[in-house]
Scaffold this active site. Structure first.
Site, short mmCIF file in Angstrom:
data_model
loop_
_atom_site.label_atom_id
_atom_site.label_comp_id
_atom_site.label_asym_id
_atom_site.label_seq_id
_atom_site.Cartn_x
_atom_site.Cartn_y
_atom_site.Cartn_z
N SER A 315 0.83 -1.20 0.00
CA SER A 315 0.00 0.00 0.00
C SER A 315 0.87 1.26 0.00
CB SER A 315 -0.91 -0.03 1.23
OG SER A 315 -1.52 1.21 1.40
N TRP A 318 2.37 1.65 -3.35
CA TRP A 318 1.32 2.05 -4.31
C TRP A 318 1.18 3.57 -4.31
CZ3 TRP A 318 -3.25 4.75 -3.68
CH2 TRP A 318 -4.13 4.74 -4.76
N HIS A 319 1.36 4.17 -3.13
CA HIS A 319 1.21 5.63 -3.05
C HIS A 319 2.36 6.36 -3.73
CE1 HIS A 319 -1.91 4.82 -0.04
NE2 HIS A 319 -2.35 6.02 -0.33
N GLY A 320 3.52 5.79 -3.74
CA GLY A 320 4.63 6.48 -4.40
C GLY A 320 5.90 5.65 -4.36
N PHE A 473 -0.23 10.00 -7.12
CA PHE A 473 -0.22 8.58 -6.81
C PHE A 473 -0.78 7.78 -7.96
CE2 PHE A 473 -0.99 10.83 -2.70
CZ PHE A 473 0.34 10.89 -2.40
#
Lengths: 473, 394
Positions: A315, A318-320, A473
């Site tokens: 997770s 996934w954001h960066g 993102f």
């Protein structure tokens, strides 16, 4: 073109609505598809062709799977989509890491042209994967036609920043949906509320956070450091929740029903509770397509904790593509493990106000990592937060009005009220009762929404272009 | 067309409650209003001060589309050219001003609303807070550089005068909000430079030294001295020039206060106009009224060179009224050349917008009978804006 841009609200949206109404019901999906592709073409003209081609591949692979029953088609599709995401989102990061290692041993770095991140790729890749897995699991049938599937992947309300939709949630709505009376009204009022959250609260509070994060750590005092991270927490919540409201509202205008993405996350009483309220669509996706396949809760404790760490690290990434995002995810995973180990039982006996405050402070601490470009910056900021020798609101080289002005204070105060009031005992019941005795609800909601639309428009025109945080993102 | 009407009727007669329908129509009406305004000009266009209203329609090409250059420019074009831009900016700014006591929600805005609705150009607040003190030159060397110009002029029997105008914020600290202050007010660069100006015997004039504390020389709604302040400053300069070049034919005039107060006019409202709000009038405060009494106009007029900031415009306007010089050149921030060649033009005329390099040459400066080098307190560290360096006489 972001939802909070003049072009979107006053050109794209009315044109799209007008065409949608003019065309017969049978053609309305095509109208939406055309506008969705135009919307994406406007933001990422080159990537729109990749979106179409990769969607066609998904559609073809799912069709072949249905015909042959061979799992390899689905596996190939999932791997292809993951690789596509890795290429666009993580290739720069990996090459930078390799080059850093090479340089440290005296080897010349790899020549690499940085790749621009296509808008919304993290969101639509997850949605495409959900389709392939749903077809594999037979929770959804293969899309009836390629345009229908392309509409699922590219439908403009959710294309850029979610909510992340699962194919089986939307498949039926694409094929046949009934627009009930009141849907349009509910949709546009929700859209206006979201726009106001984004423009009037998030953007205003975001300026405070930006001003404070721009101060060098040697000048930043402890109260300002706290103000900065609190402002950022309100900015990121209202920015993303505002976008989700706009997406849900617009979808409703066209008769779609998207899942809710936020539920007063800062009223959470534990980190487990926080993840049930924050970016719900991502949590659901992670649970359904990663956590459960890893074994979910039906494994021994140590494996379960490992699964939590894997899911939250994923997770974070996934954001960066950066170590700070990975660390942010890891921290959340660790706090969820602590919850499961003992904290949920302990906190059940503690006062609600304590639990809510503690959870918010933990979330704030993790936001420092999320906001910082690197560990050095994050470390310096943590130091500022807990350096109690500088307990004043005076900066050496900046006046307070350069950091926060009265409009910013109001936006922050309203943001904090709306974030924490739902946590107050009986507040929601009181609000419901109060609302139930209110006369002419539709009129009140409608007028309030129109006022918010006008105020938000005035504000966005004045401050010019303001991109969404979650675009990155 | 028939189909469209049918569809609209279908929408109108759908199962909506009447209130929802009316409100939904209002919503859609709001969405399409900019397009209606653009094509039909329902409302008159509202122009904004210092804001370009019309942007050119961006060039559409495959290349500009693929690089998203067209999209970005189109969005800006649409925002500026929909015909409601002026309305929206003025309304938005008025809300900021009335409700939040700020000029703009942007922290980078240059027009700042201080205490008691006094307006400031941001650079004066920055100077008030000592922000430029890290950028100032060595005062000793700086004074020598000024001395070099003065000596160069004097060697050729030309006069030199350095005029320093005050910082509105420093003169009126009660007009600055507490939240706009960084600690104690800074004395500014002038406090550092002044001992060296004295040591080098530079002819300088600090206008605020002569102010009467009972009289208001600034106006809350403007960046510059009020009309009386301008007259007062021009008279001080004129009187000092008369002592510096006693044989020269210079005018004699007085700025006589008449104990009346009048509404601020023209340049007194420059910052209020820059706010771009619907109505600043309730915040306006009257300014002292005065009478310009010309006792003597010169016959053998001098040719003058002024170099400095926008404060010079006020002085030059007064000098024109008293017919002080036969010709004036004004180097505005050493970038724009304004000149007056006709005998008694009421206003200094704008000349070349780009200041030509040849004007930097000492010959150009020495071609004048006097040089008035002007600066505000806040810009003193940038005195001459490059003119001092280019003045080498050997």
């Amino acid at each position: 073109m972001v939802f909070s841009s003049f072009t979107f609200i006053y050109l794209f949206l009315p044109l799209c609505l007008l065409c949608y109404w003019i065309f017969p019901k049978a053609k309305r999906n095509l109208v939406l598809l055309a506008f969705s592709l135009l919307f994406y073409f406007w933001a990422s003209p080159e990537v729109v062709f990749i979106l179409i081609a990769s969607s066609f591949l998904d559609y073809w692979l799912s069709g072949r799977f249905e015909q042959t029953g061979r799992k390899a088609f689905i596996t190939f599709g999932v791997v292809f989509n993951v690789l596509l995401l890795c290429y666009f989102k993580y290739a720069n990061f990996f090459v930078d890491q390799i080059n850093f290692s090479l340089e440290s041993v005296g080897v010349s770095p790899i020549g690499w042209l940085h790749i621009a991140l296509p808008a919304g790729i993290s969101f639509f890749t997850f949605e495409k994967i959900s389709y392939l897995i749903d077809v594999y699991r037979k929770t959804a049938r293969v899309a009836k036609s390629f345009p229908n599937y392309l509409l699922f992947t590219s439908l403009f309300p959710h294309l850029i920043a979610g909510p992340i939709l699962k194919y089986h949630d939307l498949a039926e709505q694409i094929e046949s949906r009934i627009q009930k009376s009141g849907d349009f009204f509910a949709g546009w009022t929700r859209f206006c509320l979201g726009l106001a959250k984004k423009v009037l609260i998030a953007d205003e509070v975001g300026k405070i956070a930006d001003n404070i994060f721009a101060i060098s750590s040697s000048e930043l005092t402890t109260p300002f450091a706290w103000l900065g991270i609190i402002a950022y927490s309100i900015q990121i919540y209202f920015d993303f929740a505002g976008y989700s409201d706009m997406a849900i509202g617009m979808a409703r205008m066209f008769g779609f029903k998207f899942i809710e993405n936020f539920n007063s996350p800062y009223s959470a009483q534990s980190m487990t509770d926080f993840w049930k309220r924050w970016h719900i669509s991502l949590t659901n996706w992670m649970r359904e397509y990663l956590y459960i396949p890893l074994g979910g809760n039906r494994v021994n404790s140590s494996r379960l904790y490992l699964n939590l760490v894997i899911v939250f690290c994923a997770s974070g990434l996934w954001h960066g593509a950066s170590w700070t995002f990975l660390c942010w995810g890891l921290l959340h995973g660790i706090f969820l493990i602590i919850d499961r180990l003992a904290w949920l039982k302990i906190s059940a006996k503690l006062p609600k106000i304590f639990n809510v405050s503690l959870t918010y402070i933990i979330v704030l601490m993790t936001w420092v990592l999320f906001r910082s470009e690197n560990f050095t910056m994050a470390g310096a900021y943590y130091q500022n937060l807990f350096d109690f020798s500088e307990l004043n609101f005076y900066l050496a080289n900046k006046s307070n009005s350069e950091i926060i002005h009265s409009r910013g204070i109001w936006a922050l105060a309203i943001g904090l009220c709306f974030s924490f009031l739902p946590a107050a005992n009986g507040f929601l019941n009181f609000a419901k009762k109060f609302w139930s005795i209110f006369p002419m609800k539709n009129l009140m909601v409608g007028i309030a929404s129109l006022t918010l639309l006008i105020l938000a428009t005035l504000s966005l025109v004045e401050s010019g272009y303001s991109p969404f945080l979650y675009y990155q993102f | 067309m028939k189909k469209i009407i049918e569809k609209i009727l279908e929408l109108v007669t759908a199962d909506y409650s009447s209130k929802q329908l009316v409100l939904s129509c209002c919503f859609f009406g709001l969405l399409v209003f900019p397009a209606i305004q653009y094509s039909l000009q329902v409302l008159p266009k509202i122009s904004l001060v210092d804001t370009p209203m019309q942007k050119k329609f961006p060039v559409l090409s495959i290349q500009s589309l693929l690089t998203t250059e067209f999209q970005q420019k189109f969005e800006k074009w649409l925002m500026h050219n929909n015909g409601l831009f002026g309305w929206m900016i003025k309304t938005g700014n008025s809300i900021n001003y009335q409700l939040f006591d700020i000029g703009s929600s942007r922290y980078s805005s240059r027009t700042i609303v201080g205490a008691q609705k006094a307006l400031f150009d941001k650079i004066y607040l920055n100077d008030f807070n000592g922000k430029y003190l890290t950028k100032v030159p060595d005062p000793e060397a700086h004074a020598k550089l000024i001395k070099n110009v003065q000596e160069g002029m004097n060697q050729q029997d030309k006069a030199f005068l350095l005029v320093i105008h005050p910082n509105k914020a420093r003169l009126n600290p009660n007009w600055v909000k507490e939240s706009q202050k960084v600690g104690e007010p800074s004395p500014g660069y002038l406090a550092r430079l002044r001992p060296y100006l004295d040591r080098e015997k530079i002819n300088y004039l600090v206008v605020s030294d002569f102010f009467n504390p009972k009289i208001q020389y600034f106006v809350k709604s403007g960046a510059h001295l009020n009309n009386y302040g301008k007259c007062f400053s021009a008279k001080l300069v004129n009187d000092r020039l008369r002592t510096l070049i006693p044989n020269a034919d210079l005018p004699q005039f007085e700025c006589e206060l008449n104990n009346r107060l009048v509404s601020p006019q023209d340049e007194d409202l420059d910052l209020a106009n820059l706010l771009n709000i619907w109505d600043y009038t309730p915040s306006l405060e009257p300014v002292p009224d005065f009478k310009l009494i010309v006792k003597n106009t010169p016959k053998e007029r001098l040719k003058a060179l002024f170099a400095g900031t926008s404060y010079c415009f006020g002085m030059l306007s007064l000098f024109d009224q008293v017919e002080a010089f036969r010709a004036v050149d004004f180097l505005f921030y050493n970038k724009t050349h304004y000149y007056s060649r006709k005998k008694y033009t009421p206003n200094v005329q704008k000349g070349k917008s780009a200041f030509s390099k040849k004007l930097h040459r000492p010959q150009f400066i020495l071609n004048h009978d006097l040089l008035v080098l002007e600066s505000t307190d806040a810009r003193l560290h940038q005195l001459g804006f490059g003119l001092l360096d280019s003045f080498k006489i050997n």
